[in-house]
Design an enzyme around this catalytic site. Structure first.
Site, PDB file in Angstrom:
ATOM      1  N   CYS A 100       2.262  -5.489   7.455  1.00  0.00           N
ATOM      2  CA  CYS A 100       3.024  -6.719   7.303  1.00  0.00           C
ATOM      3  C   CYS A 100       3.668  -7.106   8.625  1.00  0.00           C
ATOM      4  O   CYS A 100       3.461  -6.466   9.661  1.00  0.00           O
ATOM      5  CB  CYS A 100       4.101  -6.550   6.234  1.00  0.00           C
ATOM      6  SG  CYS A 100       3.463  -5.980   4.636  1.00  0.00           S
ATOM      7  N   ARG A 155       3.999 -10.673   4.088  1.00  0.00           N
ATOM      8  CA  ARG A 155       3.343  -9.580   3.367  1.00  0.00           C
ATOM      9  C   ARG A 155       1.826  -9.680   3.363  1.00  0.00           C
ATOM     10  O   ARG A 155       1.255 -10.727   3.066  1.00  0.00           O
ATOM     11  CB  ARG A 155       3.831  -9.533   1.911  1.00  0.00           C
ATOM     12  CG  ARG A 155       3.327  -8.295   1.172  1.00  0.00           C
ATOM     13  CD  ARG A 155       3.746  -8.271  -0.271  1.00  0.00           C
ATOM     14  NE  ARG A 155       3.421  -6.967  -0.869  1.00  0.00           N
ATOM     15  CZ  ARG A 155       3.290  -6.741  -2.162  1.00  0.00           C
ATOM     16  NH1 ARG A 155       3.471  -7.742  -3.011  1.00  0.00           N
ATOM     17  NH2 ARG A 155       2.996  -5.543  -2.613  1.00  0.00           N
ATOM     18  N   LEU A 156       1.201  -8.545   3.702  1.00  0.00           N
ATOM     19  CA  LEU A 156      -0.220  -8.312   3.424  1.00  0.00           C
ATOM     20  C   LEU A 156      -0.241  -7.309   2.276  1.00  0.00           C
ATOM     21  O   LEU A 156       0.097  -6.136   2.457  1.00  0.00           O
ATOM     22  CB  LEU A 156      -0.942  -7.752   4.652  1.00  0.00           C
ATOM     23  CG  LEU A 156      -2.425  -7.400   4.481  1.00  0.00           C
ATOM     24  CD1 LEU A 156      -3.243  -8.648   4.129  1.00  0.00           C
ATOM     25  CD2 LEU A 156      -2.985  -6.741   5.735  1.00  0.00           C
ATOM     26  N   ILE A 158      -1.213  -4.628  -0.230  1.00  0.00           N
ATOM     27  CA  ILE A 158      -2.186  -3.540  -0.265  1.00  0.00           C
ATOM     28  C   ILE A 158      -1.980  -2.667  -1.500  1.00  0.00           C
ATOM     29  O   ILE A 158      -2.911  -2.324  -2.205  1.00  0.00           O
ATOM     30  CB  ILE A 158      -2.071  -2.665   1.010  1.00  0.00           C
ATOM     31  CG1 ILE A 158      -2.277  -3.523   2.267  1.00  0.00           C
ATOM     32  CG2 ILE A 158      -3.052  -1.510   0.957  1.00  0.00           C
ATOM     33  CD1 ILE A 158      -3.639  -4.139   2.405  1.00  0.00           C
ATOM     34  N   GLY A 208       3.985  -1.281   7.057  1.00  0.00           N
ATOM     35  CA  GLY A 208       3.287  -0.004   7.096  1.00  0.00           C
ATOM     36  C   GLY A 208       2.892   0.491   5.724  1.00  0.00           C
ATOM     37  O   GLY A 208       2.872  -0.259   4.742  1.00  0.00           O
ATOM     38  N   GLU A 209       2.578   1.771   5.653  1.00  0.00           N
ATOM     39  CA  GLU A 209       2.205   2.423   4.403  1.00  0.00           C
ATOM     40  C   GLU A 209       2.774   3.835   4.406  1.00  0.00           C
ATOM     41  O   GLU A 209       2.656   4.562   5.395  1.00  0.00           O
ATOM     42  CB  GLU A 209       0.674   2.527   4.273  1.00  0.00           C
ATOM     43  CG  GLU A 209      -0.056   1.201   4.171  1.00  0.00           C
ATOM     44  CD  GLU A 209       0.099   0.534   2.832  1.00  0.00           C
ATOM     45  OE1 GLU A 209       0.469   1.224   1.858  1.00  0.00           O
ATOM     46  OE2 GLU A 209      -0.153  -0.680   2.744  1.00  0.00           O
ATOM     47  N   ILE A 223     -20.655  -3.934  14.302  1.00  0.00           N
ATOM     48  CA  ILE A 223     -21.230  -5.068  15.027  1.00  0.00           C
ATOM     49  C   ILE A 223     -22.115  -4.535  16.143  1.00  0.00           C
ATOM     50  O   ILE A 223     -21.909  -3.444  16.668  1.00  0.00           O
ATOM     51  CB  ILE A 223     -20.146  -6.002  15.623  1.00  0.00           C
ATOM     52  CG1 ILE A 223     -19.223  -5.250  16.579  1.00  0.00           C
ATOM     53  CG2 ILE A 223     -19.361  -6.688  14.530  1.00  0.00           C
ATOM     54  CD1 ILE A 223     -18.293  -6.160  17.367  1.00  0.00           C
ATOM     55  N   SER A 278     -10.648   3.925  10.346  1.00  0.00           N
ATOM     56  CA  SER A 278     -11.296   3.974  11.652  1.00  0.00           C
ATOM     57  C   SER A 278     -11.172   5.367  12.248  1.00  0.00           C
ATOM     58  O   SER A 278     -10.363   6.187  11.791  1.00  0.00           O
ATOM     59  CB  SER A 278     -10.689   2.913  12.589  1.00  0.00           C
ATOM     60  OG  SER A 278      -9.908   3.469  13.592  1.00  0.00           O
ATOM     61  N   GLY A 279     -11.943   5.632  13.288  1.00  0.00           N
ATOM     62  CA  GLY A 279     -11.898   6.920  13.977  1.00  0.00           C
ATOM     63  C   GLY A 279     -10.980   6.922  15.177  1.00  0.00           C
ATOM     64  O   GLY A 279     -11.043   7.840  16.003  1.00  0.00           O
TER      65      GLY A 279
END
Length: 622
Positions: A2, A50-51, A53, A76-77, A291, A363-364
């Site tokens: 967010c 807010r996003l 999740i 965050g989370e 991609i 992701s790595g």
């Protein structure tokens, strides 16, 4: 993830206008397209974008406790929020939502500032406590989520996820900090202990700050650090098994979401390992996104395709143009401060593409810093062995003199000097000698001897570490990781409303990796050695032993072709030229040498173009 913003009056509880808080938060609308909120009380205002999740139909922010005494705005989370909720319920706390935001409120009420020790996640948040008349600011251990703050002339502290949120406040002064320009020219980004807008600070990774009304603004307090001084015990086989278990746990803990989830797949060992462990844990096919580039020698998407086939993922792939410099202005807006990593263009396109199918992507990112995967780690470890053979005085006299010889000079000079100084040069992009020739006399006087590389020397000297590899990795985790790598990931993903999670930066995994003997991190010139052993059963040799690669952006060719005019403008009529920070003749000489093919200065010219765009946006120059 967010966007957060807010205002806190430090001296007296002056009224805070909700419209002002909303304006700051709305400047971050790209970070939170799913909702907006503002909350004000005497002397304080919190804003949020807010996003959604987790708990997508509840958990709106800013969130206020049932008794109205606490309020939080959070980016965050908290990955262990369900376990923490159960523990806090046993301790007598009640909950109205299933959101991790409410767990932060209850955690503060139960543990105070030590609540941070209980959180496994990534976060930047501001929590107002009415009883204490305080504002608590905190940032996660490794700096995955950003938080900027400053004070303004009405006596208030203002904060925001990004600089643009602060700039929406009418009292902020827009003046450049030239020391940050020196830092940027050295490293290609502005580290977290600096900001190009004078007076603006970034709350450092792993720190917190309790601001109490009526008291002076305190310095940030460190609440977590990575320790390279301890060594794990056990056989190699046991440590390998434990590393795999920690990798598996880190991936699984980040797979919880109430929205579509997938993975960013490059075909390298890091992202392939994440996908392998996701596929092992998931009852359905993992969505993977990659991609490729329509340019000879630049497309490596075939490796990603083979990993996707191996784990039967729902694979999505798109070819993009390598000549994607049309994104320059969009990136300048996303980053605020300049960042000269041209791979940011490819990251933006990858995140944009992934967002079409998922809202959360693993992701790595971070494995090279955590497990010694960079080439510079191998070089530094070898150089440190040589330095250890000769006393410092003898090294300086013998190797320093030999270092003036052509070809081998740079290597010998590095060996003659301090390890921290040498490593700072290795991670830099524009060396001190070249910068000195570009800067004007007035600029050099203004920075008063400030040297960008000194922060590396200090970080490595003071590191909780035993050896040279430890010290180099510690500096990477404290400087390059939050300042460059995580900034790039955060801004390019948030610009398109995508949450990117990096399980290889799980703090428990990072602490364990730091305890591994150096020979298990780097052996026989092979970085991430034990990790590769741990995941060998999952991945084929051609993926497991691929050399490190990055998104390649052909900037050298750009400035001899489509961007040649842009390079000329930088030297003569740009916002950058108008500052007087650089010697026009020196910049013109760099442009001419590059266009003629006598030298390759594409990366330097890209640095200057991105700096020009940033100062034009931030300070209205030109």
């Amino acid at each position: 993830m967010c966007g957060i913003a807010g205002i806190f009056h430090i001296g007296t509880a002056k009224p805070v206008g909700a419209d002002r808080v909303r304006a700051m938060a709305d400047a971050l609308a790209h970070r939170g397209p799913d909702g907006a909120g503002a909350w004000v009380a005497p002397g304080v205002g919190l804003g949020h974008r807010r996003l959604a999740i987790v708990n997508t139909t509840g958990g709106a922010q800013p969130m206020v406790s049932a008794d109205g005494a606490l309020a939080v705005t959070f980016d965050g989370e908290i990955y262990n929020h369900a376990e923490l909720r159960a523990e806090l319920e046993r301790r007598g706390h009640g909950f109205r939502t299933a959101s991790d935001s409410e767990v932060i409120l209850a955690g503060w009420r139960e543990w105070g500032a030590e609540c941070l020790d209980h959180f496994n996640g990534v976060f930047a948040f501001a929590l107002h406590d009415a009883a204490r008349q305080s504002l608590f600011l905190a940032r996660d251990r490794l700096g995955v989520k950003p938080l900027h703050y400053t004070t303004v002339s009405d006596g208030s502290l203002i904060f925001s996820s990004e600089v643009k949120g602060l700039l929406a406040h009418p009292l902020i002064r827009r003046e450049p900090d030239l020391r940050a320009v020196e830092d940027y020219m050295a490293f290609g980004y502005v580290p977290d202990d600096a900001c190009i807008v004078s007076g603006v600070h970034k709350l450092p990774a792993g720190t917190r700050m309790l601001v109490t009304r009526g008291k002076p603004l305190p310095a940030p307090e460190r609440w977590w650090d990575v320790d390279f001084s301890a060594r794990a015990s056990g056989s190699r086989a046991a440590l390998q098994e434990e590393l795999l278990a920690r990798l598996r746990g880190a991936v699984r803990s980040r797979m919880g979401a109430d929205v579509p989830l997938g993975a960013l797949l490059s075909g390298g060992v890091d992202s392939a390992s994440v996908v392998a462990l996701m596929a092992e844990a998931s009852p359905r096919a993992v969505t993977t996104c990659t991609i490729g580039f329509r340019a000879a020698g630049h497309d490596e998407s075939g490796y990603a395709d083979s990993v996707a086939q191996r784990f039967a993922t729902e694979h999505r792939s798109r070819m993009v143009d390598a000549d994607d410099f049309a994104l320059i202005d969009r990136l300048a807006m996303a980053f605020d401060e300049p960042i000269a990593d041209a791979s940011a263009l490819a990251h933006y396109r990858l995140h944009e593409f992934a967002r079409e199918a998922v809202t959360v992507a693993l992701s790595g990112a971070g494995a090279d810093e955590v497990l010694a995967g960079h080439r510079r780690h191998r070089v530094h470890a070898a150089e440190e062995r040589v330095r250890g053979l000769l006393p410092a005085g003898l090294r300086r006299s013998l190797l320093g003199a030999a270092g003036r010889a052509p070809r081998i000079g740079a290597t010998l000079l590095a060996l003659a000097g301090d390890g921290g100084e040498a490593y700072a040069r290795a991670v830099g992009v524009t060396p001190p000698e070249l910068r000195a020739g570009l800067f004007s006399d007035g600029f050099r006087r203004a920075i008063a001897g400030h040297r960008a590389e000194e922060r590396y020397a200090v970080a490595m000297r003071d590191a909780p570490a035993r050896g040279g590899l430890d010290r180099a990795q510690y500096a990477d985790l404290k400087i390059a990781l939050p300042g460059q790598i995580l900034t790039k990931v955060d801004r390019t993903s948030m610009a398109v409303g995508l949450e990117v999670r990096a399980p290889l930066l799980d703090h428990q995994l990072v602490a364990f990796a730091a305890s591994l003997p150096p020979g298990l991190r780097l052996r026989g010139g092979v970085g991430k050695w034990l990790m590769k052993k741990a995941v060998a059963a999952y991945l084929p040799p051609d993926i497991l032993h691929r050399p490190n690669t990055r998104f390649v952006t052909p900037v050298d060719a750009w400035f001899r072709g489509a961007l040649a005019g842009e390079a000329e403008r930088i030297a003569t009529s740009s916002a950058l030229a108008a500052t007087g920070w650089f010697e026009p003749k020196a910049v013109a000489a760099v442009v001419a040498a590059h266009r003629s093919g006598r030298s390759d200065h594409g990366r330097l010219l890209w640095q200057l173009v991105m700096l020009d765009r940033a100062i034009g946006r931030l300070f209205g120059a030109g």
